[in-house]
Design a protein around this motif. Structure first.
Motif, mmCIF file in Angstrom:
data_model
loop_
_atom_site.group_PDB
_atom_site.id
_atom_site.type_symbol
_atom_site.label_atom_id
_atom_site.label_comp_id
_atom_site.label_asym_id
_atom_site.label_seq_id
_atom_site.Cartn_x
_atom_site.Cartn_y
_atom_site.Cartn_z
ATOM 1 N N ASN A 153 11.649 16.348 -13.895
ATOM 2 C CA ASN A 153 10.747 16.972 -12.922
ATOM 3 C C ASN A 153 11.302 18.329 -12.504
ATOM 4 O O ASN A 153 10.563 19.300 -12.343
ATOM 5 N N VAL A 155 13.298 20.445 -14.101
ATOM 6 C CA VAL A 155 13.204 21.503 -15.121
ATOM 7 C C VAL A 155 11.766 22.014 -15.217
ATOM 8 O O VAL A 155 11.524 23.211 -15.376
ATOM 9 N N ARG A 156 10.824 21.088 -15.082
ATOM 10 C CA ARG A 156 9.425 21.544 -15.076
ATOM 11 C C ARG A 156 9.161 22.452 -13.867
ATOM 12 O O ARG A 156 8.453 23.464 -13.963
ATOM 13 N N HIS A 159 10.548 25.821 -14.552
ATOM 14 C CA HIS A 159 9.657 26.539 -15.460
ATOM 15 C C HIS A 159 8.475 27.136 -14.696
ATOM 16 O O HIS A 159 8.090 28.287 -14.913
ATOM 17 N N ALA A 260 -0.112 14.588 -12.973
ATOM 18 C CA ALA A 260 -0.643 15.713 -13.753
ATOM 19 C C ALA A 260 0.327 16.889 -13.801
ATOM 20 O O ALA A 260 0.531 17.491 -14.851
ATOM 21 N N ASP A 261 0.940 17.222 -12.685
ATOM 22 C CA ASP A 261 1.809 18.403 -12.628
ATOM 23 C C ASP A 261 3.133 18.009 -11.981
ATOM 24 O O ASP A 261 3.223 17.876 -10.759
ATOM 25 N N LEU A 262 4.159 17.842 -12.785
ATOM 26 C CA LEU A 262 5.444 17.368 -12.256
ATOM 27 C C LEU A 262 6.168 18.431 -11.435
ATOM 28 O O LEU A 262 7.155 18.134 -10.784
ATOM 29 N N ALA A 263 5.668 19.666 -11.441
ATOM 30 C CA ALA A 263 6.276 20.696 -10.601
ATOM 31 C C ALA A 263 5.849 20.558 -9.144
ATOM 32 O O ALA A 263 6.386 21.215 -8.267
ATOM 33 N N TYR B 22 6.990 19.148 -22.656
ATOM 34 C CA TYR B 22 6.518 19.372 -21.281
ATOM 35 C C TYR B 22 7.690 19.670 -20.363
ATOM 36 O O TYR B 22 7.596 20.493 -19.456
ATOM 37 N N SER B 23 8.805 18.973 -20.582
ATOM 38 C CA SER B 23 10.039 19.254 -19.857
ATOM 39 C C SER B 23 11.196 18.659 -20.645
ATOM 40 O O SER B 23 10.980 17.904 -21.602
ATOM 41 N N ARG B 51 1.703 11.587 -22.220
ATOM 42 C CA ARG B 51 3.045 12.131 -21.990
ATOM 43 C C ARG B 51 4.056 11.000 -22.117
ATOM 44 O O ARG B 51 3.850 9.932 -21.563
#
Lengths: 388, 98
Positions: A153, A155-156, A159, A260-263, B22-23, B51
Motif C-alpha cells: 500500500n 509504495v502505491r 507512486h 480500488a485505490d490503495l493510495a 500495481y505495486s 489484482r
C-alpha cells in the motif's frame, strides 16, 4: 457536545520488552489503575470491551478483579485499526443502559511472547481474531509480516503522491522528538536526525525502514467509560464527543490489497465523514493521535481524514504542522513508533492526558482531541487542566 | 458468494496471464527460512481486472516500477505445488524505461 458518554479514568502497566507476567495479569493491573484514576472500584464495573485479537478472557479477568456481575461485554474486530472502536461500543452500552460502567482494555506481549512483527507462515487463522483476513494469499509469496503487507500500500501511495523515504523520515524525526521528552516512551531521551532515519536499514524497500516501524511492546492499557451524568461526579471526565467505526467494502485487515485505490485509506475517509458530522470541525482539533504502526499510514491518514489534500501530507509535515507549535500537534507521546505499541490504546491515553493538561509534551489549552486508528476513531473534549 | 449478484455458482476462468505491476516492495526483514531475500513482492493487476499478490522473477531490480507490463509464469513450491509469479513481458523496454 457529547454522545452522552465520557472517559472517567485511564490506566496502564509499565511498557517494556518483557513484562514477565500474563496478559490477564497485565489487563487486571491496568484496569485497577484506571479505576483508581476514576475514583471507582472493581465492584462498580459491569461492562467489558476489548479487541477480538486480545488474549484475555472476560471470565478469567473478572475472577481476578472480583467484579461481581458483568451485564454486557463486546469485542471489536480489525486488529489495531479497531482500537478506537472499543469507545464506540462502550458509549453505546452506557447510553443505552446496557451497562453503567464499562472498562475497555488491551493487554499485549508483542515482544516477549511471540514477536508481533515476525515472519510467520503458519497458524494465522483466516479471521479477524488473528488481525488479518487475507494472509493466505500473501504467505506463498513471502509476504508474511505486518511491514510487508503494509509496504505494498505504501509504495502505491508513494507512486501516487511523490512521497519519498525522506518525507517519511521527517515525520519520524518529529515523533522521536516527542518520545525523547516522554518518560513513558521506549525512545525516551533518544531523538534522531533525518540522517539517522535514512541510515536505518531497509525493512521493505522503498517504503519502510527500521525507524519507520512501531515498537513491539509488552504492557496493558485500560479506559473507564460511563454516562455523562455519572461522569460529572468524577475528578476529570473527558467527553466522547463523537465515536465511529467504519468497515468499507473489500477493505481487509492489515493485508488490505483489494480496494480500488490503495493510495487512499478508504476507512479513514469514511471515519472522518462520521466524526466531523458531529458539529466539531477539523479546525477545532487541538491535538491529534493518528495510528502509526508504520510511517506511511500516518501520511495516508492525514490526507484521508482531510487535514491536507491528496499528496500534500509530505509538505504538511515538512512545514512543521505535526510539531508542538504546528497546526496539528500529532502523536505527542511519540506515537506507536516512539512511545510503544499497545495496539493503539496508548494513543487514547495520550489524548486524555492532553485534554487534562497532564501530557509530558503538553499542547497549550488543548480542548479537543482526535484519535484515529484509520477505520475507527473518536473526538474527545476535555475538562481543562486537572491537577495530577 | 458473488457480492454483486449473490450467485453461489462460482468457478475458474482462463486469464491471459498478462497484466501490470500495481505495486511492489523488496522485502528485507524480518526473514523466514522458507524464502530467499530480498523477496520481490508485487501486486499485479491482470488485464481482466483481478489484482493478486505475487512475486516478480527474471527482472533487473532497477527495472521494477509501478505500471511495468508483466506476464505469468509458474514457480514450484516446497510442498510440490505451483504458484503464479510474473516476469516482464518480453520485448518491453529494459533498464531506464521508468
Amino acid at each position: 457536545m457529547s454522545t452522552g458518554a465520557s472517559i472517567v479514568g485511564i490506566g496502564r502497566t509499565e511498557w517494556s520488552k518483557d513484562a514477565g507476567r500474563s496478559e490477564t495479569q497485565l489487563a487486571a493491573e491496568a484496569i485497577l489503575d484506571a479505576l483508581g484514576d476514576a475514583g471507582l472500584e472493581a465492584a462498580d464495573v459491569d461492562g467489558l470491551v476489548s479487541y477480538t485479537i486480545d488474549p484475555v478472557e472476560e471470565t478469567e479477568l473478572v475472577r481476578a478483579l472480583g467484579t461481581p456481575l458483568v451485564n454486557w461485554s463486546s469485542r471489536v474486530p480489525y486488529g489495531g485499526g479497531g482500537s478506537q472502536g472499543v469507545l464506540l461500543h462502550a458509549m453505546a452500552a452506557v447510553v443505552s443502559g446496557a451497562a453503567d460502567v464499562v472498562v475497555a482494555y488491551r493487554a499485549i506481549r508483542a515482544r516477549s511472547k511471540s514477536r508481533f512483527g515476525s515472519a510467520q507462515v503458519t497458524g494465522r487463522p483466516t479471521s479477524s481474531h488473528a488481525g488479518t483476513t487475507a494472509s493466505q494469499w500473501c504467505t506463498p509469496f513471502g509476504v508474511v509480516t505486518p511491514a510487508a503487507w503494509m509496504s505494498l500500500n505504501a509504495v502505491r501511495y508513494m507512486h501516487a503522491s511523490g512521497a519519498t523515504s525522506e518525507d517519511f523520515g521527517r515525520a519520524v524525526v518529529q515523533l522521536r522528538a516527542y518520545a525523547a521528552t516522554n518518560p513513558w516512551a521506549h525512545f525516551f531521551g533518544r531523538p534522531i536526525t533525518l540522517e539517522d532515519h535514512q541510515a536505518s536499514r531497509w525493512i521493505a524497500e522503498p517504503a519502510i525502514r527500521l525507524f519507520d516501524c512501531c515498537q513491539e511492546t509488552d504492557g496493558a492499557a485500560a479506559i473507564v467509560i460511563t454516562r455523562d451524568d455519572r461522569a460529572a461526579h468524577t475528578r476529570a471526565p473527558v467527553a466522547i464527543a463523537a465515536a465511529a467505526s467504519c468497515a468499507v467494502f473489500e477493505e481487509e485487515i492489515a493485508s488490505n490489497h483489494y480496494t480500488a485505490d490503495l493510495a487512499v485509506m478508504d476507512g479513514s475517509v469514511a471515519l472522518a465523514e462520521r466524526l466531523f458530522s458531529s458539529g466539531i470541525s477539523r479546525s477545532d482539533v487541538d491535538v491529534a493521535m493518528i495510528y502509526d504502526a508504520f510511517t506511511p499510514i500516518l501520511l495516508m491518514q492525514l490526507e484521508a481524514l482531510g487535514f491536507c489534500e491528496r499528496g500534500e501530507a509530505r509538505h504538511f509535515i515538512a512545514d512543521g504542522n505535526l510539531g508542538p507549535s504546528g497546526s496539528l500537534p500529532c502523536n505527542t507521546n511519540g506515537g506507536l513508533i516512539g512511545e510503544g505499541y499497545i495496539h493503539g490504546m496508548n494513543l487514547t491515553l495520550e489524548a486524555v492526558r492532553q485534554l487534562r493538561g497532564q501530557a509530558p509534551n503538553q499542547v497549550a489549552a488543548a480542548r479537543t482531541a482526535l484519535v484515529s486508528a484509520s477505520r475507527t476513531g473518536v473526538l474527545l473534549t476535555g475538562p481543562g487542566t486537572v491537577s495530577p | 458468494m458473488c457480492p454483486r449478484c449473490h450467485s453461489t455458482d462460482l468457478g475458474f476462468e482462463a486469464a491471459t496471464g498478462r497484466g501490470i505491476v500495481y505495486s511492489y516492495a523488496f522485502l528485507h526483514h524480518p526473514r523466514h527460512p522458507a524464502f530467499d531475500y530480498p523477496v520481490l513482492a508485487a501486486l499485479v493487476e491482470l488485464d481482466e481486472g483481478v489484482r493478486l499478490m505475487t512475486n516478480l522473477v527474471d527482472v533487473d531490480p532497477l527495472d521494477v516500477r509501478v505500471g511495468l507490463p508483466v506476464e505469468v509464469t509458474f514457480a514450484d513450491t516446497a510442498g510440490g505445488g505451483v504458484v503464479p509469479v510474473f516476469r516482464p513481458v518480453s520485448g518491453e523496454p529494459g533498464r531506464g524505461s521508468s
